[in-house]
Design an enzyme around this catalytic site. Structure first.
Site, PDB file in Angstrom:
ATOM      1  CD  GLU A 107       4.141   0.759   6.914  1.00  0.00           C
ATOM      2  OE1 GLU A 107       5.011   0.996   7.772  1.00  0.00           O
ATOM      3  OE2 GLU A 107       3.763   1.626   6.074  1.00  0.00           O
TER       4      GLU A 107
ATOM      5  CG  ASP B 258      -0.179   0.003   2.535  1.00  0.00           C
ATOM      6  OD1 ASP B 258       0.666  -0.893   2.727  1.00  0.00           O
ATOM      7  OD2 ASP B 258      -0.422   0.895   3.387  1.00  0.00           O
TER       8      ASP B 258
END
Length: 468
Positions: free
Chosen positions: A153, A90
């Site tokens: 994250e 991400d």
């Protein structure tokens, strides 16, 4: 150590590694809760990137597993123990002002530009190729080698927390999500919301603050700010004053007046929250401009609080909680700023030293906020992490780093948070080399391609030495 020529093995695969990385970088894997659906709880982008990695692992003959559609792993080898590599796919929002399309990777002068190339898609692919080489060479290993892939994250790491509820925790691990040599201490990370109810009626003032919005994430310096002002008494004077402010300060902006309504935008510079001084906070800059006017009601509390405790103070000295130890100093990032008819809020992100008491600091912040009719409405705290420098994990990584670079390995502390903090024995290990420019969370993010190749060489040998 093995006699494998790791540099040759990586360089002979670097063309394929580059193409795989470019394909991953083309996926806009920003969390989007508004588009969350069953099977894609963080929105379509993060799930597409996770699926991409799983498909690549399957194609290359690895065992793969997806957990709750938020994370997965790519694995091979035998044994009770697990050597973990902790990557994520991400990315933070791209923002404006790029010189090239953020999701169309472009190589310029040996630098690969794209959102996520340094944080953390490039390092994750570099580590993947490291373990792929070990598998293709059929080198003997006594442990399972597992590449964890997370998809959240940047927004709280809930993906890893969910994963660890379902799966084994790696025995030892490293996260290729920071810098070399070895980061064995990570500061604590705390997010704090200070909120203000919009219940104090505005008295006579020079305008009404109808809306203010700035920032996208706690862990990013707010790079853009917009405000709508109503009932402005002298719009021409405000336009002239703002244009002078822009000239005198390190920001860009624009102002539009229509009747007695004024709309203002300020553009600063984004940066990672672990060092706010690397950015320019547009939200605080715009509030500083507005503070030069008579503001009444709850908006006055909102602006005044920012000027007294937040403006030009990334070390929280005005709160009286500045601190420092061997792991570094406390930093404070004002990542979210908003005000509307329902009230105002500041989303603060603290990175604090290993010996610091954040709970006591929270109480101090609450006391200061109360003097401006504010209160704490959110407090999230992740404690610092530390791995002993004499451990097998750290000593092995140090030995490989020194062999491959010829430089002495050092133990570092960072304010950035990685997945390593959630495991019993894990550190951050690369992929940025000492002295490299840090463009994470900024426009025109890039990685030097040669450095990613070098990192993959280090990862290949390190993974083997940990797992053989």
């Amino acid at each position: 150590m093995t006699n494998v020529n790791w540099k040759h093995e990586v360089e002979s695969r670097q063309d394929a590694m580059l193409e795989d990385l470019k394909d991953l970088l083309r996926i806009r894997s920003v969390r989007d809760d508004a588009k969350a659906v069953a099977g894609a709880p963080f929105g379509p982008g993060p799930k597409e990137a996770l699926d991409f990695m799983m498909a690549m692992g399957q194609k290359d003959g690895f065992e793969t597993k997806v957990v709750e559609d938020v994370a997965g792993h790519i694995e091979f080898g035998q044994g009770e123990e697990i050597v973990g590599i902790l990557g994520h796919v991400d990315v933070v929002p791209e923002g404006d002002g790029w010189d090239s399309a953020p999701y169309e990777p472009e190589m310029r002068d040996g630098k690969l530009f794209a959102r996520g190339v340094s944080d953390d898609k490039g390092p994750t692919i570099a580590a993947y190729y490291g373990m792929k080489i070990i598998k293709e060479l059929k080198l003997p290993v006594s442990k399972r080698i597992r590449l964890f892939i997370g998809s959240d994250e940047e927004s709280g790491m809930s993906c890893l927390k969910t994963y660890l509820e379902k799966e084994e925790m790696p025995t030892i691990a490293f996260a290729p999500d920071a810098e070399f040599p070895i980061i064995n201490t990570e500061k604590g990370i705390s997010s704090v919301d200070v909120s203000f109810e919009n219940k104090v009626l505005a008295e006579k003032c020079e305008f009404e603050l109808a809306e203010f919005i700035s920032g996208e994430r706690y862990n990013m310096v707010a790079a853009d700010a917009k405000a709508t002002l109503n009932k402005v008494g002298d719009t021409a004077a405000m336009v002239a004053s703002f244009n002078k402010y822009i000239e005198d300060n390190n920001v860009e902006g624009n102002i539009v007046a229509e009747n007695d309504t004024v709309k203002i935008q300020v553009i600063g510079k984004s940066a990672h929250a672990m060092e706010p001084r690397n950015g320019v906070n547009a939200g605080l800059a715009l509030l500083e401009f507005l503070s030069g006017y008579d503001i009444a009601g709850s908006a006055n509390d909102f602006v005044s609080f920012a000027m007294k405790y937040l403006y030009e103070d990334s070390r929280a000295e005005h709160f009286g909680i500045a601190a420092e130890d061997e792991s570094g100093d406390l930093t404070m990032n004002v990542g979210l700023l908003s005000f509307n008819k329902d009230g105002g809020k500041f989303g603060l992100n603290f990175r604090y030293p290993y010996t610091f008491d954040m709970t006591e600091a929270k109480n101090t912040i609450a006391e200061k906020a109360l003097t401006f009719n504010g209160k704490i409405t959110l407090f999230e705290d992740e404690k610092p992490s530390h791995v002993d420098g004499d451990s097998f994990l750290v000593s092995t990584l140090a030995k490989v780093y020194e062999k491959q670079t010829g430089a002495k390995s050092e133990l570092l502390s960072i304010g950035g948070g990685t997945y390593a903090r959630y495991l019993k024995e894990a550190v951050a290990f690369g992929a940025a080399f000492p002295g490299a420019a840090d463009t994470m969370h900024q426009k025109n993010e890039y990685s030097v391609w040669e450095d990613l190749v070098r990192a993959s060489v280090i990862y290949a040998e390190a993974i083997y030495e940990l797992a053989k």
